[in-house]
Design a protein around this motif. Structure first.
Motif, short mmCIF file in Angstrom:
data_model
loop_
_atom_site.label_atom_id
_atom_site.label_comp_id
_atom_site.label_asym_id
_atom_site.label_seq_id
_atom_site.Cartn_x
_atom_site.Cartn_y
_atom_site.Cartn_z
N ALA A 133 0.83 -1.21 0.00
CA ALA A 133 0.00 0.00 0.00
C ALA A 133 0.86 1.25 0.00
O ALA A 133 0.57 2.21 -0.73
N LEU A 134 1.92 1.26 0.80
CA LEU A 134 2.79 2.45 0.84
C LEU A 134 3.47 2.65 -0.50
O LEU A 134 3.56 3.79 -1.00
N PHE A 135 3.94 1.58 -1.11
CA PHE A 135 4.59 1.73 -2.41
C PHE A 135 3.59 2.18 -3.47
O PHE A 135 3.91 3.00 -4.33
N ALA A 136 2.35 1.67 -3.40
CA ALA A 136 1.32 2.09 -4.34
C ALA A 136 0.99 3.57 -4.19
O ALA A 136 0.71 4.27 -5.17
N GLN A 137 1.01 4.07 -2.96
CA GLN A 137 0.78 5.50 -2.74
C GLN A 137 1.90 6.33 -3.37
O GLN A 137 1.64 7.37 -4.00
N TRP A 138 3.13 5.87 -3.22
CA TRP A 138 4.24 6.58 -3.85
C TRP A 138 4.12 6.54 -5.38
O TRP A 138 4.40 7.53 -6.06
N LEU A 139 3.72 5.40 -5.94
CA LEU A 139 3.52 5.32 -7.39
C LEU A 139 2.44 6.28 -7.85
O LEU A 139 2.58 6.95 -8.88
N THR A 140 1.35 6.36 -7.07
CA THR A 140 0.27 7.29 -7.40
C THR A 140 0.80 8.72 -7.43
O THR A 140 0.51 9.50 -8.35
N TRP A 141 1.58 9.07 -6.43
CA TRP A 141 2.15 10.41 -6.37
C TRP A 141 3.10 10.66 -7.55
O TRP A 141 3.04 11.71 -8.19
N LEU A 142 3.97 9.68 -7.84
CA LEU A 142 4.97 9.86 -8.90
C LEU A 142 4.31 10.06 -10.26
O LEU A 142 4.71 10.94 -11.03
N PHE A 143 3.28 9.27 -10.56
CA PHE A 143 2.63 9.41 -11.87
C PHE A 143 1.81 10.70 -11.94
O PHE A 143 1.68 11.29 -13.01
N HIS A 144 1.26 11.16 -10.82
CA HIS A 144 0.60 12.46 -10.82
C HIS A 144 1.62 13.57 -11.09
O HIS A 144 1.32 14.54 -11.80
N LEU A 145 2.80 13.45 -10.51
CA LEU A 145 3.86 14.42 -10.77
C LEU A 145 4.24 14.41 -12.25
O LEU A 145 4.38 15.47 -12.87
N ASP A 146 4.37 13.22 -12.82
CA ASP A 146 4.71 13.11 -14.23
C ASP A 146 3.65 13.77 -15.11
O ASP A 146 3.97 14.49 -16.06
N ASP A 147 2.39 13.54 -14.79
CA ASP A 147 1.30 14.16 -15.55
C ASP A 147 1.32 15.68 -15.40
O ASP A 147 1.07 16.41 -16.36
N GLU A 148 1.58 16.16 -14.21
CA GLU A 148 1.63 17.60 -13.97
C GLU A 148 2.71 18.25 -14.82
O GLU A 148 2.52 19.30 -15.43
N LEU A 149 3.87 17.61 -14.89
CA LEU A 149 4.97 18.16 -15.68
C LEU A 149 4.66 18.10 -17.17
O LEU A 149 4.99 19.03 -17.91
N ASP A 150 4.01 17.02 -17.62
CA ASP A 150 3.68 16.88 -19.04
C ASP A 150 2.58 17.85 -19.48
O ASP A 150 2.69 18.53 -20.50
N GLU A 151 1.51 17.92 -18.68
CA GLU A 151 0.35 18.70 -19.07
C GLU A 151 0.61 20.20 -19.03
O GLU A 151 -0.01 20.97 -19.74
N ARG A 152 1.54 20.62 -18.18
CA ARG A 152 1.81 22.05 -18.06
C ARG A 152 3.17 22.41 -18.63
O ARG A 152 3.79 23.39 -18.23
N SER A 153 3.64 21.53 -19.56
CA SER A 153 4.88 21.81 -20.31
C SER A 153 6.09 21.98 -19.40
O SER A 153 6.97 22.80 -19.67
N GLY A 154 6.13 21.24 -18.33
CA GLY A 154 7.34 21.16 -17.54
C GLY A 154 7.63 22.25 -16.56
O GLY A 154 8.78 22.65 -16.41
N PRO A 155 6.66 22.84 -15.82
CA PRO A 155 7.01 23.80 -14.78
C PRO A 155 7.68 23.07 -13.63
O PRO A 155 7.19 22.04 -13.17
N LEU A 156 8.81 23.58 -13.17
CA LEU A 156 9.59 22.86 -12.17
C LEU A 156 9.50 23.47 -10.78
O LEU A 156 10.17 23.03 -9.86
N GLU A 157 8.63 24.48 -10.61
CA GLU A 157 8.52 25.12 -9.30
C GLU A 157 8.10 24.14 -8.22
O GLU A 157 8.46 24.28 -7.06
N ILE A 158 7.34 23.12 -8.63
CA ILE A 158 6.83 22.17 -7.64
C ILE A 158 7.97 21.45 -6.93
O ILE A 158 7.87 21.10 -5.75
N PHE A 159 9.10 21.25 -7.62
CA PHE A 159 10.24 20.60 -6.98
C PHE A 159 10.80 21.45 -5.86
O PHE A 159 11.27 20.93 -4.84
#
Length: 362
Positions: A133-159
Motif C-alpha cells: 500500500a505504501l509503495f502504491a501511494q508513492w507510485l500514485t504520487w509519482l505518476f501524478h507528478l509526471d502528468d503535472e509536468l507533461d500537461e503544463r509543459s514542464g514547470p519545475l517550481e513544484i520541486f
C-alpha cells in the motif's frame, strides 16, 4: 561463559546455513526453475531467436485503439524472469481501498482503472499489505507528478516546494504526508540519498525542458542516463522503508548493487517508453522515437531495437544479482538485502503486467 569449540562450530554452521539460504533465495529469483532438457531448450531458443530476427519487420502494429504495451509481449519469451505473470497480493482490494482513501485525503485524483495498486500488489506479493500500500501511494504520487509536468509543459517550481518542505500544491502536500510516514524509521544516510534522487529528477526534468525549448533531442547515448533521472531515481530507494529494512551504505555503493538498480531502472523506463509512445504527442524524449529519428527505422524496427536493449538489461540484472556481496554480511543483513533485491527482480514483470492491463496508456 566462553564459547566451547563445539558451540563455536555450531554457531558458525548456523551462520553459514542462514547465508546459504539467503543466497539461494536470490539465485532462485534470478535463475528460475531448471529445464528438463538443456540440449532441447538450447536448440529451441536458437531457432526461435533466428525466426524472430527474420520476422521482426513483419510483426503487426497494435490495432487502432489497442494498447501499445502489446508490443512488449515478446519479452515474455526472451526473458526467463518475465515468462510467467506475477502472483497478485491476496489483499489487493484492501490495498486499493487504502490508496484511494489516501489520494482523496491529500487532494489527488483516484482512478481505479489506472491501477497503481495492482503494480505494487505484484511487486510486493510476497510481503505484507502495508508494504504494498505504501509503495502504491508513492507510485500514485509519482505518476501524478509526471502528468503535472507533461500537461503544463514542464514547470519545475513544484520541486522547490518539495525540496524546501513547503506544501502549497496538492502534490507537495501529498509528498509531505508520504515523507512523514516513510522516513520515520530510516537513517540520515537514507534520507540524504533520497534527497539526492529527488534533485536528480529535478535536474533531468529541467534538461528535458531546455531540450524542448531549444528544439534539441538527446542522442541515443545520452538518453539512458537522462531517463534514469526522469523516471524518479528515489523510487528504488523506497523499497527499503516499505519493507522496513535498510541496506548497508557500503552495499549501496558497491558495483553490483549500482548495476542492479541501474538495470532495473532502464528496463522499467524503456518498457514504459514502448507503452507510452502513442501518447508522446511529438515529444522526442522516448527511446522508440529516438531510434526512429536517429537510426532511420520504422516503428516496428525501432520497437524491436528497444526490445533488444531491454532484454540485454534484464540479463545485466541477473548478473548483478548474482554478484551481490551476501557472504560479507551478517545473516539478518543478508536477509534484508535479499528482500530488497528480490523486489527489484520482480519489478519488470510486475510492471509489464500492469502496462498490459492499465487504462493509463490504452
Amino acid at each position: 561463559m566462553k564459547n566451547t569449540p563445539v558451540k563455536s562450530a555450531a554457531k558458525d554452521t548456523a551462520k553459514d546455513t542462514a547465508k546459504d539460504s539467503v543466497k539461494d533465495s536470490v539465485k532462485d529469483a534470478v535463475s528460475g526453475p531448471a529445464s528438463t532438457s538443456t540440449v532441447f531448450a538450447t536448440v529451441f531458443t536458437t531457432a526461435r531467436t533466428a525466426l524472430r530476427s527474420a520476422l521482426s519487420s513483419l510483426l503487426p502494429l497494435p490495432r487502432r485503439g489497442g494498447s501499445a504495451a502489446l508490443a512488449l509481449l515478446p519479452l515474455t519469451e526472451r526473458v526467463p524472469a518475465m515468462a510467467a505473470p506475477c502472483r497478485m497480493h491476496p489483499a489487493v482490494y484492501a490495498i486499493e481501498a487504502a490508496v484511494i482513501d489516501w489520494a482523496r485525503r491529500t487532494g489527488l485524483r483516484a482512478d481505479p482503472g489506472v491501477g497503481y495498486h495492482r503494480m505494487a500488489g505484484r511487486a510486493f506479493a510476497e510481503f505484507d499489505a502495508a508494504a504494498a500500500a505504501l509503495f502504491a501511494q508513492w507510485l500514485t504520487w509519482l505518476f501524478h507528478l509526471d502528468d503535472e509536468l507533461d500537461e503544463r509543459s514542464g514547470p519545475l517550481e513544484i520541486f522547490h516546494g518539495m525540496l524546501k518542505g513547503t506544501s502549497c500544491h496538492p502534490l507537495e502536500a501529498a509528498f509531505a504526508d508520504l515523507w512523514r510516514v516513510t522516513s520515520v524509521r530510516m537513517s540520515d544516510q537514507w534520507r540524504a540519498r533520497f534527497a539526492v534522487g529527488l534533485q536528480r529528477q529535478y535536474d533531468a526534468c529541467r534538461a528535458e525542458a531546455e531540450n524542448r525549448a531549444a528544439g534539441r533531442m538527446p542522442t541515443l547515448e545520452e538518453y539512458p542516463e537522462l531517463r534514469r533521472g526522469t523516471v524518479g531515481p528515489y523510487l528504488y530507494d523506497l523499497v527499503e522503508p516499505c519493507l522496513r529494512v535498510e541496506v548497508p551504505v557500503w552495499v549501496h555503493e558497491s558495483d553490483p548493487w549500482q548495476q542492479l538498480v541501474s538495470a532495473c531502472s532502464d528496463v522499467t523506463a524503456w518498457c514504459n517508453d514502448v507503452a507510452s509512445r502513442p501518447k508522446e504527442r511529438g515529444d522526442v524524449h522516448n527511446f522508440v522515437v529516438l531510434a526512429m529519428r536517429q537510426l532511420g527505422l520504422g516503428e516496428r524496427e525501432a520497437t524491436a531495437w528497444v526490445l533488444d536493449r531491454i532484454t540485454a538489461r534484464c540479463q545485466d540484472m541477473r548478473k548483478a544479482a548474482r554478484r551481490l556481496p551476501l557472504d560479507d554480511l551478517a545473516p539478518k543483513a543478508a536477509r534484508d538485502v535479499s528482500k530488497v533485491a528480490c523486489a527489484y527482480l520482480a519489478a519488470p514483470r510486475a510492471h509489464l503486467d500492469w502496462l498490459l492491463e492499465s487504462q493509463r496508456y490504452a
